[in-house]
Motif scaffolding. Sequence first.
Motif, PDB file in Angstrom:
ATOM      1  N   THR A 399     -34.779  19.360  22.086  1.00 30.87           N
ATOM      2  CA  THR A 399     -34.898  20.121  23.322  1.00 30.87           C
ATOM      3  C   THR A 399     -35.336  19.254  24.485  1.00 30.87           C
ATOM      4  OG1 THR A 399     -35.657  21.980  21.941  1.00 30.87           O
ATOM      5  CG2 THR A 399     -35.871  22.233  24.323  1.00 30.87           C
ATOM      6  N   ILE A 400     -34.706  19.509  25.653  1.00 34.33           N
ATOM      7  CA  ILE A 400     -35.173  18.931  26.906  1.00 34.33           C
ATOM      8  C   ILE A 400     -35.374  20.070  27.903  1.00 34.33           C
ATOM      9  CG2 ILE A 400     -34.102  16.678  26.553  1.00 34.33           C
ATOM     10  CD1 ILE A 400     -31.840  17.544  28.429  1.00 34.33           C
ATOM     11  N   ALA A 401     -36.130  19.797  28.955  1.00 35.91           N
ATOM     12  CA  ALA A 401     -36.402  20.816  29.968  1.00 35.91           C
ATOM     13  C   ALA A 401     -36.214  20.231  31.356  1.00 35.91           C
ATOM     14  CB  ALA A 401     -37.817  21.364  29.819  1.00 35.91           C
ATOM     15  N   LEU A 402     -35.713  21.071  32.253  1.00 34.18           N
ATOM     16  CA  LEU A 402     -35.560  20.725  33.660  1.00 34.18           C
ATOM     17  C   LEU A 402     -36.566  21.549  34.462  1.00 34.18           C
ATOM     18  CD1 LEU A 402     -34.040  19.614  36.194  1.00 34.18           C
ATOM     19  CD2 LEU A 402     -32.441  21.533  35.919  1.00 34.18           C
ATOM     20  N   ASP A 403     -37.437  20.861  35.187  1.00 38.31           N
ATOM     21  CA  ASP A 403     -38.425  21.526  36.041  1.00 38.31           C
ATOM     22  C   ASP A 403     -37.991  21.391  37.498  1.00 38.31           C
ATOM     23  OD1 ASP A 403     -40.668  22.264  34.147  1.00 38.31           O
ATOM     24  OD2 ASP A 403     -40.483  20.121  33.727  1.00 38.31           O
ATOM     25  N   VAL A 404     -38.080  22.493  38.239  1.00 40.13           N
ATOM     26  CA  VAL A 404     -37.645  22.524  39.637  1.00 40.13           C
ATOM     27  C   VAL A 404     -38.730  23.175  40.480  1.00 40.13           C
ATOM     28  CG1 VAL A 404     -36.026  23.620  41.250  1.00 40.13           C
ATOM     29  CG2 VAL A 404     -35.172  22.553  39.172  1.00 40.13           C
ATOM     30  N   LYS A 405     -38.962  22.613  41.649  1.00 42.39           N
ATOM     31  CA  LYS A 405     -39.796  23.247  42.675  1.00 42.39           C
ATOM     32  C   LYS A 405     -38.949  23.343  43.942  1.00 42.39           C
ATOM     33  CE  LYS A 405     -43.423  24.330  45.317  1.00 42.39           C
ATOM     34  NZ  LYS A 405     -42.700  24.406  46.600  1.00 42.39           N
ATOM     35  N   VAL A 406     -38.815  24.552  44.467  1.00 43.17           N
ATOM     36  CA  VAL A 406     -38.006  24.742  45.671  1.00 43.17           C
ATOM     37  C   VAL A 406     -38.665  24.028  46.839  1.00 43.17           C
ATOM     38  CG1 VAL A 406     -37.098  26.431  47.307  1.00 43.17           C
ATOM     39  CG2 VAL A 406     -37.062  26.921  44.854  1.00 43.17           C
ATOM     40  N   GLN A 407     -37.909  23.162  47.490  1.00 41.75           N
ATOM     41  CA  GLN A 407     -38.473  22.317  48.545  1.00 41.75           C
ATOM     42  C   GLN A 407     -38.912  23.145  49.749  1.00 41.75           C
ATOM     43  OE1 GLN A 407     -35.785  19.315  50.007  1.00 41.75           O
ATOM     44  NE2 GLN A 407     -37.447  17.997  50.687  1.00 41.75           N
ATOM     45  N   LYS A 408     -38.148  24.145  50.097  1.00 43.12           N
ATOM     46  CA  LYS A 408     -38.484  24.958  51.263  1.00 43.12           C
ATOM     47  C   LYS A 408     -38.917  26.345  50.808  1.00 43.12           C
ATOM     48  CE  LYS A 408     -35.088  22.465  54.018  1.00 43.12           C
ATOM     49  NZ  LYS A 408     -33.822  22.547  54.766  1.00 43.12           N
ATOM     50  N   GLY A 409     -39.857  26.372  49.896  1.00 42.66           N
ATOM     51  CA  GLY A 409     -40.306  27.648  49.396  1.00 42.66           C
ATOM     52  C   GLY A 409     -41.412  27.493  48.382  1.00 42.66           C
ATOM     53  N   VAL A 410     -41.727  28.608  47.720  1.00 39.80           N
ATOM     54  CA  VAL A 410     -42.871  28.623  46.805  1.00 39.80           C
ATOM     55  C   VAL A 410     -42.465  28.722  45.345  1.00 39.80           C
ATOM     56  CG1 VAL A 410     -44.393  29.647  48.513  1.00 39.80           C
ATOM     57  CG2 VAL A 410     -43.051  31.151  47.025  1.00 39.80           C
ATOM     58  N   LEU A 411     -41.223  29.006  45.071  1.00 41.91           N
ATOM     59  CA  LEU A 411     -40.838  29.273  43.692  1.00 41.91           C
ATOM     60  C   LEU A 411     -40.737  28.007  42.851  1.00 41.91           C
ATOM     61  CD1 LEU A 411     -38.156  32.074  44.169  1.00 41.91           C
ATOM     62  CD2 LEU A 411     -40.457  32.314  43.231  1.00 41.91           C
ATOM     63  N   LYS A 412     -41.153  28.153  41.605  1.00 41.17           N
ATOM     64  CA  LYS A 412     -40.989  27.128  40.591  1.00 41.17           C
ATOM     65  C   LYS A 412     -40.027  27.653  39.537  1.00 41.17           C
ATOM     66  CE  LYS A 412     -45.722  25.443  41.248  1.00 41.17           C
ATOM     67  NZ  LYS A 412     -47.046  25.228  40.618  1.00 41.17           N
ATOM     68  N   ALA A 413     -39.323  26.751  38.886  1.00 41.75           N
ATOM     69  CA  ALA A 413     -38.324  27.169  37.907  1.00 41.75           C
ATOM     70  C   ALA A 413     -38.249  26.175  36.761  1.00 41.75           C
ATOM     71  CB  ALA A 413     -36.952  27.308  38.572  1.00 41.75           C
ATOM     72  N   VAL A 414     -37.844  26.677  35.619  1.00 44.07           N
ATOM     73  CA  VAL A 414     -37.717  25.848  34.417  1.00 44.07           C
ATOM     74  C   VAL A 414     -36.446  26.252  33.679  1.00 44.07           C
ATOM     75  CG1 VAL A 414     -38.738  25.223  32.195  1.00 44.07           C
ATOM     76  CG2 VAL A 414     -40.218  25.602  34.172  1.00 44.07           C
ATOM     77  N   SER A 415     -35.765  25.259  33.139  1.00 49.98           N
ATOM     78  CA  SER A 415     -34.623  25.502  32.262  1.00 49.98           C
ATOM     79  C   SER A 415     -34.806  24.692  30.980  1.00 49.98           C
ATOM     80  CB  SER A 415     -33.316  25.093  32.947  1.00 49.98           C
ATOM     81  OG  SER A 415     -32.223  25.220  32.065  1.00 49.98           O
ATOM     82  N   TYR A 416     -34.565  25.327  29.847  1.00 46.74           N
ATOM     83  CA  TYR A 416     -34.646  24.655  28.552  1.00 46.74           C
ATOM     84  C   TYR A 416     -33.240  24.497  27.978  1.00 46.74           C
ATOM     85  CZ  TYR A 416     -39.692  24.654  27.621  1.00 46.74           C
ATOM     86  OH  TYR A 416     -41.041  24.399  27.625  1.00 46.74           O
ATOM     87  N   LEU A 417     -32.963  23.331  27.425  1.00 44.16           N
ATOM     88  CA  LEU A 417     -31.711  23.061  26.725  1.00 44.16           C
ATOM     89  C   LEU A 417     -32.036  22.662  25.286  1.00 44.16           C
ATOM     90  CD1 LEU A 417     -28.591  22.612  26.777  1.00 44.16           C
ATOM     91  CD2 LEU A 417     -29.088  20.235  27.400  1.00 44.16           C
ATOM     92  N   TYR A 418     -31.570  23.464  24.368  1.00 43.77           N
ATOM     93  CA  TYR A 418     -31.796  23.209  22.938  1.00 43.77           C
ATOM     94  C   TYR A 418     -30.440  23.125  22.250  1.00 43.77           C
ATOM     95  CZ  TYR A 418     -32.784  24.367  18.018  1.00 43.77           C
ATOM     96  OH  TYR A 418     -32.831  24.372  16.649  1.00 43.77           O
ATOM     97  N   ILE A 419     -30.270  22.143  21.364  1.00 45.60           N
ATOM     98  CA  ILE A 419     -29.005  21.956  20.655  1.00 45.60           C
ATOM     99  C   ILE A 419     -29.266  21.803  19.166  1.00 45.60           C
ATOM    100  CG2 ILE A 419     -26.950  20.512  20.409  1.00 45.60           C
ATOM    101  CD1 ILE A 419     -27.174  19.734  23.292  1.00 45.60           C
TER     102      ILE A 419
END
Length: 960
Positions: A399-419
């Motif tokens: 598994t790997i994960a992608l972490d995102v923080k919106v540059q012009k905003g407050v939201l944080k996000a995560v995506s998981y990829l499992y194979i």
Amino acid sequence: MKHLLNRVIIVLLLLAAAQNVFSQDLKLWYKKPAEKWTDALPIGNGTLGAMFYGGISSDRIQFNEQTLWSGSPRKYQRDGAATYLPEIRNLLFAGKQAEAEALAEKHFMGKKNNEDTYPADSAAWVNKMRAINGPQQQSFQDVAWKIMKLPTEQGWEKAPGFEGLDGAVWFRTIFEVPADWKGKDLLLSLGRVRDIDFTYINGKQIGNTSGTAYRKYIIPAADLHTGTNVLAIQVFNFNDKGGLTSAAKELMIYPVGVQVSSVKGGITSGETISGVDEKGTVIKPIKLAGNWKYWIQDANPPAYPSYQADYLPFGDLILNFKTSSQVMDYKRDLDIGKAVATTTYNSNGVNFTREYLASDPAKAIIIHLKASKPGQINMVALLQTSHKISSVHQVDANTIALDVKVQKGVLKAVSYLYIKALSGTVKVINNQISISKADDVTIYLTAATSFKNYKDVSGKPDEICKQALQAAKTKTFAQLKAQSITDYQQYFNTFSVNLGPGKVDVPTDERIKTYSVAFDPGLLALYMQYGRYLLISCSRPNSKLPANLQGIWNDQMVPSWGSKFTTNINLQMNYWPAEELNLTPCEKPLFKMISQLAVTGAQTAKIHYDAPGWILHHNTDIWLGTAPINASNHGIWQGGAAWLCHQLWEHYLYTGDIDFLKKHYAEMKGAAEFFVSTLVKDPVTGFLISTPSNSPEHGGLVAGPTMDRQIIRDLFKNCISASEILKTDDAFRKTLQEKYAQIAPNKVGKFGQLQEWMEDKDDTADTHRHVSHLWGVYPGTDITWDSTPQMMKAAEKSFQYRGDEGTGWSLAWKVNLMARFKQGDHAMLLVNKLLSVAENGSAKERGGVYHNLFDAHPPFQIDGNFGGAAGIAEMLLQSQQGYIDLLPALPSSLPDGELKGICARGGFVLNMLWKGGKLQQVQVTSKIGRECVLKYGDMQTSFKTEAGKTYTVNGLLKTI
């Protein structure tokens, strides 16, 4: 007992529709991978959306999560706005529109985020960027700079690495001045540059312009050298598109006084550009289009003030395969009957299969890869994103994960990829997942954000992804697929349509190019069902948000119109097919948003109008802004809340759900209370009107546009009926009845047209895409053949003057209008335009569909898909006048057909068969036991019904 009976009815309807659904033409398919985003095919589970390209050596799966937006919770209203309302109204009544718009622009528009601090912050940042000394100099060494091809006509956001970029960028190129130009002043044509340029020749500044005006700078002969010269440009872009955005033929240098012309054909397809000087000598300009050096000086300017937030893409899953380039029997398809997509091909005797699905039960996108021989799947999977604040890390061995923080905003996000692979090996190497010598691989992709609701961003996306993944990976792909299909088909299998044979053996892109309803009615049915597929895929009962301008599919960091919720037609149009095409559950996210908008809209009503109730102007976003935005000449429109309340009433008419009406009556009443308080007397006629407002998005700021009056009458009428049904609010009902009678009526103008405004000022040569004054024909019932036939004729006249052309959503609206006019062949003419090829010549700017059947505004807007599906249904059945009108606008090109599961107001579900242009049989299932009135041509019949029972009549409306 009642709930049990309703469940039995639903099961019976599902079974009846299912008998026919799988005989339909339900596949989009292609012989090659997608080359661009509008070739890719969409999948979605109401929360996650993805577009798969089906590439052979590299497959891109671009994905979204419906709550990943810019911005943050905030106050959208402008304090003190109501103070200026009387003066704005007086200016409009005095005929001073320009003055009214100027005053409203300054004091009445909503508040942008960080608008108070931005001027000083921006000026300081620009000064800092301008302090640099070097890149403009002729001797500057730019060997380390990267290369970009200019111009980027759609903005530099389309260039790799520039997605969503705002900031300061330097560009440099060289050009050769011929000896015979020595001593001549030259003219540099840069076309448009967004937003500010400082342009230098050999280190000396020759120009500076702000805005999108075309740049033409004179280069004095004294600043030029015979031979090599250096052109350097510092470009500032604060928001939206950036860079040199004009056509390549604008980018050139030639002597002052030369008259430049071009031979048509396009610079990239052999266009020749030449000039002639004052002596008649042919001069060839120096073309500057091509490779330039560039350096991103700073990609973090102060956040540009914006009225509302943007819907953002999440990222890309990239699958890179070690495969032979020798490929045979390639096919890429999307089965909308199962919501499963597939890519298949043969390479070196091995059959490879990839299946893609977005599972709502699993809360994940699932991809299954299989090879016909052992050990043939060798690939690397990676996650990437255009978000500047992001990172990828390893979670565990699979598994790997992608972490995102919106540059012009407050939201944080995560995506998981499992194979996981049933054979072979899986390893994480450099934050990428490598699969070797496998023959069966399943990929699980989850994504979530910190958004909980429009006031709360404390969600924990990492935990959401982990939980979804933990549950999903315990199941086999076969189990996940079966579960997903069953879940999807509970919605999809409620309706089926057969309009005749289709060219199922022709790839969909080729099918669109050769489409004619006479020879491929099956494509029309496929398009209709595709609209239902898209609605199910982007708006499920558990979705946090309704479908936006692009559903849940977007690949742009700067999407057109912010990919928001445009409420002067587009959001409402997204749900036009929901009731009639048996997708009522898909409306739940819309109803939830309406309830929330009533809260934020009450704040706008108070601050901007000093009024009770609630209002919504022409746009909203994830944070539920309701104040006017963009510009006063079109952003101050009062009808959004009332129109959304029409959607609530329509749901009651179709379902008879008293509990629903009780729950949402407060929103209807609140929208009506606003207008009871704010309607004013027109000084000329004495009738009540709304002001200031706009006839979307046409004619500027006005008092009392026709559309407003139609929508307000509809709202008052429906509130009166609702209060009677619920036995409540007697006094308020009386007030509404009194006000209703005083609202300015529809008017017929000097050309026999339905007037768009209070004044008779319609232009018969006006072909504006909005036909707002026809709202009372569709989706409203303010104008009908039964109650106001003369006004209906005036509306038809207005339609004729406005014309048949339009962008995608506009064409879809016109299909519905022409169906209400009962002009079937004309309606089909408009449907054919809606299905024209968007990538072709004249159609490029006037709607149509892309290769994946996405509607083209252009660019892509999903409302045309939904409105088009609703329009075809409206041609075949209508129920807005108290009876069910069968085949009211049947076109001659559809002589034979069958519908199963189409719904009518009054709680009825119909199966209908026609042949040779004549009705053969109708089965009516009553869900709530009301009297059924059927009309076909001049024939009419009525009968009482019992809930759960089915009644059959023949083509003469005689009971069978």
